[in-house]
Write a protein that holds these residues in place. Structure first.
Motif, PDB file in Angstrom:
ATOM      1  N   PRO A 136     -31.484 -27.732 -26.470  1.00 24.94           N
ATOM      2  CA  PRO A 136     -32.412 -28.091 -25.397  1.00 24.94           C
ATOM      3  C   PRO A 136     -31.695 -27.997 -24.060  1.00 24.94           C
ATOM      4  N   ALA A 137     -32.473 -27.853 -22.995  1.00 28.16           N
ATOM      5  CA  ALA A 137     -31.899 -27.512 -21.682  1.00 28.16           C
ATOM      6  C   ALA A 137     -30.750 -28.433 -21.248  1.00 28.16           C
ATOM      7  N   PRO A 138     -30.906 -29.787 -21.301  1.00 25.46           N
ATOM      8  CA  PRO A 138     -29.774 -30.607 -20.837  1.00 25.46           C
ATOM      9  C   PRO A 138     -28.522 -30.389 -21.674  1.00 25.46           C
ATOM     10  N   ALA A 139     -28.720 -30.205 -22.986  1.00 26.23           N
ATOM     11  CA  ALA A 139     -27.561 -29.996 -23.866  1.00 26.23           C
ATOM     12  C   ALA A 139     -26.910 -28.665 -23.572  1.00 26.23           C
ATOM     13  N   ARG A 140     -27.730 -27.672 -23.251  1.00 25.41           N
ATOM     14  CA  ARG A 140     -27.189 -26.357 -22.962  1.00 25.41           C
ATOM     15  C   ARG A 140     -26.290 -26.402 -21.728  1.00 25.41           C
ATOM     16  N   ILE A 141     -26.747 -27.134 -20.718  1.00 19.27           N
ATOM     17  CA  ILE A 141     -25.956 -27.220 -19.490  1.00 19.27           C
ATOM     18  C   ILE A 141     -24.626 -27.917 -19.768  1.00 19.27           C
ATOM     19  N   LEU A 142     -24.680 -28.997 -20.547  1.00 18.70           N
ATOM     20  CA  LEU A 142     -23.441 -29.703 -20.898  1.00 18.70           C
ATOM     21  C   LEU A 142     -22.523 -28.797 -21.708  1.00 18.70           C
ATOM     22  N   ALA A 143     -23.114 -28.108 -22.673  1.00 20.41           N
ATOM     23  CA  ALA A 143     -22.305 -27.275 -23.569  1.00 20.41           C
ATOM     24  C   ALA A 143     -21.661 -26.129 -22.804  1.00 20.41           C
ATOM     25  N   GLU A 144     -22.425 -25.527 -21.877  1.00 18.36           N
ATOM     26  CA  GLU A 144     -21.857 -24.412 -21.092  1.00 18.36           C
ATOM     27  C   GLU A 144     -20.615 -24.858 -20.363  1.00 18.36           C
ATOM     28  N   ASP A 145     -20.673 -26.072 -19.823  1.00 19.16           N
ATOM     29  CA  ASP A 145     -19.530 -26.593 -19.088  1.00 19.16           C
ATOM     30  C   ASP A 145     -18.356 -26.858 -20.020  1.00 19.16           C
ATOM     31  N   ILE A 146     -18.650 -27.516 -21.152  1.00 24.62           N
ATOM     32  CA  ILE A 146     -17.582 -27.870 -22.084  1.00 24.62           C
ATOM     33  C   ILE A 146     -16.957 -26.631 -22.696  1.00 24.62           C
ATOM     34  N   LEU A 147     -17.754 -25.609 -22.929  1.00 21.99           N
ATOM     35  CA  LEU A 147     -17.274 -24.430 -23.659  1.00 21.99           C
ATOM     36  C   LEU A 147     -16.664 -23.352 -22.769  1.00 21.99           C
ATOM     37  N   GLN A 148     -16.540 -23.608 -21.472  1.00 18.29           N
ATOM     38  CA  GLN A 148     -15.956 -22.583 -20.589  1.00 18.29           C
ATOM     39  C   GLN A 148     -14.594 -22.081 -21.083  1.00 18.29           C
ATOM     40  N   PRO A 149     -13.688 -22.970 -21.526  1.00 17.24           N
ATOM     41  CA  PRO A 149     -12.396 -22.448 -22.019  1.00 17.24           C
ATOM     42  C   PRO A 149     -12.569 -21.532 -23.221  1.00 17.24           C
ATOM     43  N   LEU A 150     -13.525 -21.861 -24.087  1.00 16.38           N
ATOM     44  CA  LEU A 150     -13.755 -21.005 -25.250  1.00 16.38           C
ATOM     45  C   LEU A 150     -14.284 -19.648 -24.827  1.00 16.38           C
ATOM     46  N   PHE A 151     -15.235 -19.622 -23.895  1.00 15.97           N
ATOM     47  CA  PHE A 151     -15.794 -18.355 -23.432  1.00 15.97           C
ATOM     48  C   PHE A 151     -14.710 -17.487 -22.805  1.00 15.97           C
ATOM     49  N   LYS A 152     -13.811 -18.130 -22.076  1.00 17.77           N
ATOM     50  CA  LYS A 152     -12.729 -17.357 -21.458  1.00 17.77           C
ATOM     51  C   LYS A 152     -11.821 -16.749 -22.528  1.00 17.77           C
ATOM     52  N   SER A 153     -11.572 -17.503 -23.593  1.00 19.19           N
ATOM     53  CA  SER A 153     -10.678 -16.962 -24.625  1.00 19.19           C
ATOM     54  C   SER A 153     -11.360 -15.843 -25.393  1.00 19.19           C
ATOM     55  N   ILE A 154     -12.687 -15.920 -25.560  1.00 20.09           N
ATOM     56  CA  ILE A 154     -13.405 -14.819 -26.212  1.00 20.09           C
ATOM     57  C   ILE A 154     -13.307 -13.563 -25.351  1.00 20.09           C
ATOM     58  N   ALA A 155     -13.548 -13.737 -24.046  1.00 19.48           N
ATOM     59  CA  ALA A 155     -13.499 -12.580 -23.140  1.00 19.48           C
ATOM     60  C   ALA A 155     -12.114 -11.952 -23.161  1.00 19.48           C
ATOM     61  N   ALA A 156     -11.076 -12.803 -23.248  1.00 22.99           N
ATOM     62  CA  ALA A 156      -9.710 -12.273 -23.267  1.00 22.99           C
ATOM     63  C   ALA A 156      -9.438 -11.545 -24.577  1.00 22.99           C
ATOM     64  N   ALA A 157      -9.845 -12.130 -25.702  1.00 19.43           N
ATOM     65  CA  ALA A 157      -9.578 -11.518 -27.010  1.00 19.43           C
ATOM     66  C   ALA A 157     -10.310 -10.188 -27.139  1.00 19.43           C
ATOM     67  N   LEU A 158     -11.539 -10.118 -26.603  1.00 15.76           N
ATOM     68  CA  LEU A 158     -12.305  -8.876 -26.692  1.00 15.76           C
ATOM     69  C   LEU A 158     -12.010  -7.951 -25.523  1.00 15.76           C
ATOM     70  N   ASP A 159     -11.233  -8.457 -24.548  1.00 16.03           N
ATOM     71  CA  ASP A 159     -10.882  -7.631 -23.374  1.00 16.03           C
ATOM     72  C   ASP A 159     -12.134  -7.105 -22.694  1.00 16.03           C
ATOM     73  N   ILE A 160     -13.097  -7.990 -22.530  1.00 19.86           N
ATOM     74  CA  ILE A 160     -14.406  -7.586 -22.003  1.00 19.86           C
ATOM     75  C   ILE A 160     -14.304  -7.279 -20.525  1.00 19.86           C
ATOM     76  N   GLU A 161     -15.003  -6.240 -20.101  1.00 18.09           N
ATOM     77  CA  GLU A 161     -15.110  -5.957 -18.678  1.00 18.09           C
ATOM     78  C   GLU A 161     -16.522  -5.480 -18.397  1.00 18.09           C
ATOM     79  N   ASN A 162     -16.824  -5.336 -17.103  1.00 20.65           N
ATOM     80  CA  ASN A 162     -18.200  -5.037 -16.716  1.00 20.65           C
ATOM     81  C   ASN A 162     -18.649  -3.652 -17.148  1.00 20.65           C
ATOM     82  N   ASP A 163     -17.744  -2.687 -17.162  1.00 23.31           N
ATOM     83  CA  ASP A 163     -18.116  -1.330 -17.559  1.00 23.31           C
ATOM     84  C   ASP A 163     -18.143  -1.293 -19.087  1.00 23.31           C
ATOM     85  N   VAL A 164     -19.355  -1.330 -19.623  1.00 23.48           N
ATOM     86  CA  VAL A 164     -19.481  -1.481 -21.070  1.00 23.48           C
ATOM     87  C   VAL A 164     -18.963  -0.248 -21.797  1.00 23.48           C
TER      88      VAL A 164
END
Lengths: 339, 211
Positions: free
Chosen positions: A236-264
């Motif tokens: 639900p929306a409030p939980a999503r906002i909380l989770a997005e904040d809490i999970l920022q370190p995880l999202f960063k580590s996923i982006a690093a592991a996958l070496d994601i960039e804007n040019d797909v």
């Protein structure tokens, strides 16, 4: 001693190519799993070939495949992420009798999240290559003690060719699961299996080839948005906002592991080539494997100089000294000495 | 598959200190040293289990936390800790703080403490001077806490600002007193999961409901 010359022209090869194109399009997607850092990634890549008109030409004593185009569909990556249990932080409150520290609440239980990233139809491939034509003698163990005439008249009902193909595929592309190896092998067996007679199989052998990835659809994709949206989609929306904040370190580590960039396209090329090794797998498949399972043409040895008929058996003549000449631009000539 | 959150935080929008769920805790200070028998009830009447609580002021433990839902067989499969085979033994020391809470489950729970003489010395259904009621709400909206005397504390759980909430770790508890004149202050604005601690000075049962 006589010499026989058998000519195959480029038009015939292009007609034969339609058969291989159908086989490629009948293949199940190549699928396997790999680990990228702490994450697991499954991928499934299928092909739809459209080779245009007469992709095969003869030049420089080689068979040339020109701009074979294919669409990657499906092209699906599934990312597996274990998200550890997330609790509220410990809070202590002052009471009239001292400080009491309160138990935390389990906000999110430990969850294994599978995130599908579907890039089907967005990317295409282009394959070109030069190949020499190489004769390989096939002698089936299933022939046993049959004579040459008997072998010509006896159908191969064994799994010898199937097992050879399975062994070839699993050796060349070891990450493919067994069931998939089996399914791919079966697609190509029908084009090779015949009678039990010994045969010369003429295979295309890779001299030089190039596989390129091309984007043909909307590649303005934010892969991290796709991943984050999938992870948070049921909240639900409030939980999503909380989770997005809490999970920022995880999202960063996923982006690093996958070496994601804007040019797909660049990201996918890099993922294919280095992280997942799919590029090597595709090069192996298109530049090597297909042609080892698909002989351009076959000649029985002994050669049926005169076919059976009118109550008479066929006249079979042994062949030696097979020589292949590519007489560009018209034809391939196979010469052999008959004894 | 998506991340799932603790559904109890979304499901419950009301609670009473007399019938506790995940939104409410009670902190009680033991008045006298000794060994007490604790009983846990569902919906005020169904006895779920018993425990022993020892208060020894010389014990270095400043507090003990007792999860009432650990006695409820309906919720035991989801608990962090294993269910109890024997009546569990709890110990508190120093000023004798006991935190009663509910970590999960489908039913509302309460507890009593009885001394060695059989006297009920504490009942979560009837709080008194010195007890602290803790509320932690998740869903944005307006709520009210009403005590036995009909006095009201109005609470607003805020919606996100610019799509953001403050970090959970940076939020201090909101402190409220309840005495004979009512709640002081009688209005509280909190973020989701921010603690509201009501220090109770008079006999009370507190009922929280969404407005």
């Amino acid at each position: 001693m006589s010499t026989v010359n058998i000519a195959v022209n480029a038009n015939t090869l292009n007609k034969i190519w339609e058969d291989i194109e159908a086989k490629i399009n009948a293949m199940p997607p190549l699928a396997a799993s790999k680990t990228l850092g702490p994450f697991g990634i499954d991928f499934a890549i299928g092909f739809r070939v459209s080779s245009g008109t007469n992709p095969i030409t003869l030049a420089n004593n080689n068979v040339t495949i020109n701009n074979l185009e294919f669409t990657y569909t499906p092209l699906k990556l599934t990312l597996s992420v274990i998200i550890k249990e997330i609790d509220t932080p410990t809070v202590c409150v002052w009471t009239p009798f001292g400080q009491a520290c309160l138990p935390s609440i389990k906000l999110f239980p430990e969850t294994t999240v599978s995130v599908p990233i579907d890039l089907s139809g967005i990317f295409a491939g282009s394959f070109s290559g030069q190949f020499s034509l190489t004769p390989v003698k096939q002698v089936l163990a299933a022939k046993g003690a049959l004579t040459a005439h008997q072998a010509t008249l006896t159908a191969d009902t064994s799994d010898e060719i199937l097992n050879d193909f399975k062994n070839l595929i699993s050796t060349k592309i070891p990450i493919l699961p067994g069931v998939l190896v089996d399914d791919i092998a079966k697609v190509f067996v029908a084009g090779v299996k015949g009678n039990l007679a010994d045969k010369w199989l003429f295979h295309l052998k890779d001299v030089d080839s190039n596989l390129q990835l091309i984007d043909i659809g909307d590649t303005a994709l934010n892969i991290m948005d796709i991943i984050a949206n999938e992870i948070l989609s049921f909240l639900p929306a409030p939980a999503r906002i909380l989770a997005e904040d809490i999970l920022q370190p995880l999202f960063k580590s996923i982006a690093a592991a996958l070496d994601i960039e804007n040019d797909v396209l660049t990201w996918l090329e890099r993922l294919f080539q280095s992280s997942l090794g799919i590029g090597n797998m595709l090069e192996t498949f298109f530049g090597n494997l297909i042609f080892q399972m698909w002989p351009v043409f076959k000649i029985e040895d002994p050669y049926p100089m005169i076919a059976a008929g009118n109550g008479l058996i066929a006249v079979l003549v042994p062949m030696e000294n097979i020589v292949v000449n590519v007489n560009a631009p018209q034809e391939i000539v196979v010469s052999a000495d008959l004894f | 598959m998506s991340l799932l959150m603790n559904q109890n935080l979304v499901k419950y929008t009301g609670v009473s200190t007399a019938n506790m769920n995940i939104l409410c805790m009670v902190v009680h200070a033991m008045a006298a040293e000794g060994v007490y028998t604790g009983k846990v009830y569902a919906d005020g009447t169904s006895l779920l289990g018993t425990f022993n609580l020892t208060y020894d002021a010389a014990n270095p433990a400043k507090q003990v936390q007792i999860d009432l839902s650990s006695f409820d067989s309906f919720t035991q499969v989801n608990l962090r800790e294993k269910p109890f085979d024997m009546p569990p033994q709890f110990v508190t020391g120093q000023t004798g703080l006991v935190v009663f809470f509910v970590s999960g489950g489908q039913r509302n729970l309460s507890a009593t403490l009885t001394d060695s003489k059989g006297q009920t010395t504490f009942d979560t259904r009837s709080l008194d001077n010195g007890d602290t009621a803790i509320f932690r709400l998740f869903m944005p909206g307006n709520y009210s806490i009403e005590d036995t005397a009909g006095q009201i504390l109005n609470i607003t759980v805020s919606a996100p600002v610019d799509g953001k909430y403050p970090s959970l770790a940076s939020q201090d508890p909101v402190l409220v007193d309840l005495d004979a004149t009512g709640f002081i202050p009688d209005v509280a604005n909190v973020n989701p999961l921010q603690i509201i601690a009501v220090s109770i000075k008079v006999p009370a049962t507190l009922n929280l409901a969404q407005s």
